[in-house]
Enzyme design. Structure first.
Site, mmCIF file in Angstrom:
data_model
loop_
_atom_site.group_PDB
_atom_site.id
_atom_site.type_symbol
_atom_site.label_atom_id
_atom_site.label_comp_id
_atom_site.label_asym_id
_atom_site.label_seq_id
_atom_site.Cartn_x
_atom_site.Cartn_y
_atom_site.Cartn_z
ATOM 1 N N ASP A 21 -5.740 10.248 2.339
ATOM 2 C CA ASP A 21 -7.085 10.314 1.757
ATOM 3 C C ASP A 21 -7.808 11.498 2.389
ATOM 4 O OD1 ASP A 21 -6.441 7.953 0.507
ATOM 5 O OD2 ASP A 21 -7.526 6.683 1.945
ATOM 6 N N HIS A 45 -7.579 10.137 -2.972
ATOM 7 C CA HIS A 45 -6.238 9.717 -2.582
ATOM 8 C C HIS A 45 -5.183 10.581 -3.291
ATOM 9 C CE1 HIS A 45 -3.196 6.441 -1.545
ATOM 10 N NE2 HIS A 45 -2.563 7.129 -2.471
ATOM 11 N N SER A 72 0.822 -1.208 0.000
ATOM 12 C CA SER A 72 0.000 0.000 0.000
ATOM 13 C C SER A 72 0.859 1.262 0.000
ATOM 14 C CB SER A 72 -0.913 0.024 1.231
ATOM 15 O OG SER A 72 -1.518 1.301 1.352
ATOM 16 N N HIS A 118 0.051 3.902 1.325
ATOM 17 C CA HIS A 118 -0.106 4.533 2.648
ATOM 18 C C HIS A 118 1.044 4.162 3.594
ATOM 19 C CE1 HIS A 118 -4.000 6.584 2.375
ATOM 20 N NE2 HIS A 118 -4.336 5.622 1.532
ATOM 21 N N GLU A 121 -9.812 6.754 -7.493
ATOM 22 C CA GLU A 121 -9.855 7.197 -6.092
ATOM 23 C C GLU A 121 -9.614 8.701 -6.048
ATOM 24 O OE1 GLU A 121 -7.446 5.169 -3.259
ATOM 25 O OE2 GLU A 121 -8.424 3.236 -3.540
HETATM 26 ZN ZN LIG Z 1 -5.657 6.110 -0.015
#
Ligand SMILES: [Zn+2]
Length: 392
Positions: free
Chosen positions: A221, A272, A212, A214, A269
């Site tokens: 986000d 993001h 990920s 992240h 997304e």
């Molecule tokens: Zn994200």
């Protein structure tokens, strides 16, 4: 009878004698001819030598005159150039060589973390800071324990400050930021177990733990929380164009778009954002590259691999962003004097990787790409890039 015979014999002898005299005469004549030939031979040789010498002298005189006339036709500088000693001075070096740890290719603002390239978790988390403790009051955060890369958080403070100046909005809410391996595992498991989401949703949106973005602390986000306390989807936010432009001008990109989902393996997304830094956010947005494409493009340019762009790449081709925001390519031979230079360096198999930096650089950064290479960003002169309209 005898007398006749004798006479005949006498005649015969006489004739024989005459024959003998002839032979003597012939021998003398032959010797005389040989002497005559050797004398005339020497004369011929002497004449030939004299003749050749005269011809050679004439030719030399003629050749000298032709060269003199040719030289007379050249101007002074050309003659100087023709007869100047060969210049052995090497051309001035335009680049310095530095070395970076090859193991650092998994670190930096431009690392690719996706389904192919897992994040290399560092031994310490010193680079992470608490958002709640360090943010301004121009935006909110869902949980007080969220963390983000320290530099990225300071840039986020600037972004939301500028959004407030331009629109008066304080509606950005950070609803996810850094995630540890355990955090991502927990999110992954909960979506998978929830009948409202399930396996398909996880495949489309949730990264496998370890893969990920992240994990990097470079991504977050957002949600939009209006002044009355209600929430709207990011894509429905009336000032999204303004927010998005400000984010790009500060080094962020919207990382996952539908148009690139076949490459990123993540669906659209709009919430993001990922920090890549300037001028990369500008180039990626203007040229519409996702990070996977951008890293590959820079690598292909540097290695001289033909790309589908309209430029002819040769080995060592770099990207140049000029003061007006125009994007072009250049090489060591056509090094510009202003703007930004961006180029790729392949990670060495040795402990250290050599990186070339222009001597004219005001500053530079070297980021790993987490895919076997480094990306060098050189500031040749301070530049304010034009604002980009990021949305249609
Ligand atoms: Zn994200």
């Amino acid at each position: 009878m005898d007398r006749n015979k004798r006479d005949n014999n006498s005649q015969k002898d006489y004739s024989q004698m005459r024959f003998g005299q002839n032979d003597v005469l012939k021998g003398a004549a032959s010797r005389y001819r040989r002497r005559k030939i050797s004398r005339s031979g020497i004369a011929v040789i002497l004449c030939s030598v004299l003749f050749i010498a005269v011809i050679a002298a004439s030719l030399w005189h003629l050749g000298t005159r032709i060269v003199d006339e040719a030289a007379a036709k050249l101007n002074y500088e050309e003659v100087e150039t023709l007869f100047a000693p060969e210049d052995k001075t090497p051309p001035p070096e335009l680049f310095d060589k530095i070395s970076v740890d090859s193991s650092a290719s998994v670190k930096g603002d431009l690392i690719l973390v996706n389904y192919q390239y897992p994040y290399a978790f560092p031994e310490t988390e010193d680079h992470l800071v608490n958002i709640y403790d360090n943010k301004t009051d121009n935006y909110g955060v869902s949980y007080s324990n969220y963390l983000l890369d320290g530099h990225v958080l300071s840039v986020l403070n600037s972004v939301t400050g500028e959004l407030f100046e331009v629109t008066g909005d304080k509606c950005v809410l950070i609803r996810s930021a850094y995630r540890s391996l355990a955090d991502q595992q927990s999110i992954y498991d909960s979506y998978l177990a929830d009948p409202n989401y399930g396996e398909q949703y996880v495949n489309d949106y949730v990264a496998t733990p370890g893969y990920s973005e992240h994990h990097t602390g470079l991504a977050f986000d957002i949600n939009i929380r209006l002044a009355d306390g209600s929430y709207v989807l990011v894509r429905d936010y009336e000032n999204l164009n303004t927010l998005s432009s400000i984010l790009v001008s500060h080094g962020f990109v919207q990382r996952y778009e539908d148009a690139k989902s076949n490459i990123t393996k993540i669906k659209n997304e709009p919430w993001h954002y990922r920090y890549v830094g300037i001028p990369h956010s500008y180039v990626m947005t203007k040229e519409h590259y996702c990070l996977e494409e951008y890293v590959e493009y820079l690598r292909a340019l540097w290695e001289g691999v033909n790309t589908d762009s309209d430029v002819d790449a040769e080995v060592g081709t770099m990207l140049h962003v000029d003061a007006a925001g125009e994007i072009s390519t250049c090489t060591e031979d056509t090094l510009p004097s202003e703007g930004y230079l961006i180029y790729y360096v392949k990670k060495s198999d040795e402990v250290k990787t050599e990186v070339k930096i222009p001597k004219s650089a005001k500053s530079y950064t070297v980021s790993g790409d987490n895919a076997g290479g480094f990306i060098v960003t050189v500031t040749l002169s301070e530049v304010t890039l034009p604002e980009l309209k990021t949305l249609p």
